[in-house]
Design a protein around this motif. Sequence first.
Motif, PDB file in Angstrom:
ATOM      1  N   VAL A  93       0.937  -1.145  -0.148  1.00 26.25           N
ATOM      2  CA  VAL A  93      -0.097  -0.069  -0.348  1.00 26.25           C
ATOM      3  C   VAL A  93       0.655   1.393  -0.121  1.00 26.25           C
ATOM      4  O   VAL A  93       0.601   2.011  -0.539  1.00 26.25           O
ATOM      5  CB  VAL A  93      -0.474   0.113   1.279  1.00 26.25           C
ATOM      6  N   GLU A  94       1.488   1.342   0.193  1.00 29.38           N
ATOM      7  CA  GLU A  94       3.249   2.493   0.797  1.00 29.38           C
ATOM      8  C   GLU A  94       3.607   2.690  -0.672  1.00 29.38           C
ATOM      9  O   GLU A  94       4.046   3.666  -0.938  1.00 29.38           O
ATOM     10  CB  GLU A  94       4.014   2.268   1.605  1.00 29.38           C
ATOM     11  N   ALA A  95       4.088   1.320  -0.843  1.00 29.32           N
ATOM     12  CA  ALA A  95       4.542   1.995  -2.234  1.00 29.32           C
ATOM     13  C   ALA A  95       3.680   2.459  -3.605  1.00 29.32           C
ATOM     14  O   ALA A  95       4.239   3.044  -4.079  1.00 29.32           O
ATOM     15  CB  ALA A  95       4.833   0.202  -2.636  1.00 29.32           C
ATOM     16  N   MET A  96       2.567   1.798  -3.704  1.00 31.01           N
ATOM     17  CA  MET A  96       1.105   2.793  -4.290  1.00 31.01           C
ATOM     18  C   MET A  96       0.785   4.055  -4.312  1.00 31.01           C
ATOM     19  O   MET A  96       1.169   5.142  -4.730  1.00 31.01           O
ATOM     20  CB  MET A  96      -0.347   1.401  -3.875  1.00 31.01           C
ATOM     21  N   GLU A  97       1.190   3.986  -2.750  1.00 31.38           N
ATOM     22  CA  GLU A  97       0.873   5.728  -2.165  1.00 31.38           C
ATOM     23  C   GLU A  97       2.103   6.315  -2.624  1.00 31.38           C
ATOM     24  O   GLU A  97       1.969   7.696  -3.618  1.00 31.38           O
ATOM     25  CB  GLU A  97       0.793   5.602  -0.593  1.00 31.38           C
ATOM     26  N   LEU A  98       3.347   5.821  -2.524  1.00 32.15           N
ATOM     27  CA  LEU A  98       4.541   6.919  -3.653  1.00 32.15           C
ATOM     28  C   LEU A  98       4.340   7.147  -4.470  1.00 32.15           C
ATOM     29  O   LEU A  98       4.767   7.959  -5.349  1.00 32.15           O
ATOM     30  CB  LEU A  98       5.629   6.440  -2.910  1.00 32.15           C
ATOM     31  N   ALA A  99       4.045   5.863  -5.513  1.00 34.34           N
ATOM     32  CA  ALA A  99       3.745   5.801  -6.781  1.00 34.34           C
ATOM     33  C   ALA A  99       2.576   7.201  -7.425  1.00 34.34           C
ATOM     34  O   ALA A  99       3.023   8.114  -7.874  1.00 34.34           O
ATOM     35  CB  ALA A  99       3.550   4.672  -7.205  1.00 34.34           C
ATOM     36  N   SER A 116       6.973  -8.055  -5.630  1.00 32.02           N
ATOM     37  CA  SER A 116       6.163  -7.676  -7.680  1.00 32.02           C
ATOM     38  C   SER A 116       5.007  -6.727  -8.034  1.00 32.02           C
ATOM     39  O   SER A 116       5.111  -5.729  -8.620  1.00 32.02           O
ATOM     40  CB  SER A 116       6.336  -8.974  -8.200  1.00 32.02           C
ATOM     41  N   LEU A 117       4.781  -6.596  -6.741  1.00 35.60           N
ATOM     42  CA  LEU A 117       2.905  -5.880  -6.776  1.00 35.60           C
ATOM     43  C   LEU A 117       3.421  -4.606  -6.443  1.00 35.60           C
ATOM     44  O   LEU A 117       2.646  -3.711  -6.785  1.00 35.60           O
ATOM     45  CB  LEU A 117       2.288  -6.928  -5.405  1.00 35.60           C
ATOM     46  N   THR A 118       4.962  -4.538  -5.999  1.00 30.99           N
ATOM     47  CA  THR A 118       4.876  -2.856  -4.912  1.00 30.99           C
ATOM     48  C   THR A 118       4.902  -1.970  -6.917  1.00 30.99           C
ATOM     49  O   THR A 118       5.614  -1.291  -6.159  1.00 30.99           O
ATOM     50  CB  THR A 118       5.879  -3.025  -4.401  1.00 30.99           C
ATOM     51  N   TYR A 119       4.811  -2.774  -8.074  1.00 30.75           N
ATOM     52  CA  TYR A 119       5.651  -2.362  -9.092  1.00 30.75           C
ATOM     53  C   TYR A 119       4.241  -2.658 -10.083  1.00 30.75           C
ATOM     54  O   TYR A 119       4.151  -1.391 -11.072  1.00 30.75           O
ATOM     55  CB  TYR A 119       7.431  -2.082  -9.838  1.00 30.75           C
ATOM     56  N   GLY A 264      13.399  -0.084  -6.776  1.00 29.17           N
ATOM     57  CA  GLY A 264      14.284  -0.882  -6.580  1.00 29.17           C
ATOM     58  C   GLY A 264      14.221  -1.710  -5.836  1.00 29.17           C
ATOM     59  O   GLY A 264      12.544  -1.636  -4.611  1.00 29.17           O
ATOM     60  N   THR A 265      13.786  -3.517  -5.906  1.00 30.79           N
ATOM     61  CA  THR A 265      13.694  -4.075  -4.739  1.00 30.79           C
ATOM     62  C   THR A 265      14.271  -4.827  -4.337  1.00 30.79           C
ATOM     63  O   THR A 265      15.289  -5.369  -5.592  1.00 30.79           O
ATOM     64  CB  THR A 265      11.702  -4.768  -5.806  1.00 30.79           C
TER      65      THR A 265
END
Length: 288
Positions: A93-99, A116-119, A264-265
Motif C-alpha cells: 500500500v505504501e509503495a502504491m501511495e508513493l507512486a 513484484s506487486l509493489t511495482y 528497486g526491490t
Amino acid sequence: MNVFDLHARVIEDYRDFVRSFFVIADRRVREYVDRALVEEARLWPDCLLQVSPSYARSYTVNELAGRGVVHEEAAAVFRTAEGSSYRLYQHQVEAMELARAGQSYVVTSGTGSGKSLTYFLPIMDSLLRQPPEGDRVAALVVYPMNALVNSQLQALEGLKTAFERRTGRRFPVTFAKYTGETAGPARDELRQHPPQIMLTNYMMAELMLVRPDDRRFLDRFGGGLRFLVFDELHTYRGRQGADVAMLIRRLKERCAAPNLIHVGTSATMVAGRDATPQQRKSTVAEFA
C-alpha cells in the motif's frame, strides 16, 4: 517408506557415493575418514529451521479503488483465482501511495512478501489512468537473470488469463519479455508493436540502447519511460554495479519521462542483524 527412512537412505547413498572416489589403504586414515563421514556428519549438516516473518496486512485493492488510490480496472485485474480482491500488505500500500505521489522508492522485504506487486500495481494503475500514445514502452522492468523474467512473465500471463475469463474483456495493458531467448519472429513483432510493460535483463537493456533495430523500444515518443524498475537490487555491486549505474544514466538521458519513477526491490539488503530501523533505512539509501 516414511520420511525418516528416506532421509537415512539418502545419506547412506551419498556416503557410498563419496567413498567410491577413493580407496584408503592406511587403517588410521580410513578410520579418521569414516569417523568424519559417519559420526561427525561433515557432508550433511543438521537441518535448518527458519521462521518466515509475518507482514502487516492492510487494504484490499478494491478498497483502494474505492478511495480513488487505484484505478477500478486495475482492481479488476488483481484478484485471486476465486475472484476475491487481493488483500495487500502494508508495504505494498505504501509503495502504491508513493507512486501515486510521483516519488521513487526502494522495497526491502523478505522472500514471498509480494515485492513484484509493489511495482506492477502502480505501473498498471498509471497506464490505465494515462494510456501512452501508440505502441510505446512505458515501464521497463529489469531482472538480473532470465529465470526471473520468465517467472514474472508467467505471473502476468496468469493475471491476464484470469481477467479475460472472468470479465470477457481484453486485458487492459500489454506486456512482453525481451531477452536473448526471444526468437527472431517474436523480436520482429515486438519491434513493430512494443509492449507497454517490457521485462528484460540489464544486458538486453544495454543492447536496446545501441542496436538500431531496437531503438524504438526506448525513446521519448508517446511520453517516454514512466517507470524504471530494478529487481534484486543487491546483486548490482562492484564493477557490475558501476556498469548498471551508467546504464541507468543513459536510459534516463534517452527515454525518461519528465516524472520518471525509479523502483528497486531486494530481499537481502540489510545493515546487520541488530541494526535499528534508522540504520536499515540509511543502508538502503546509501546503496540507492
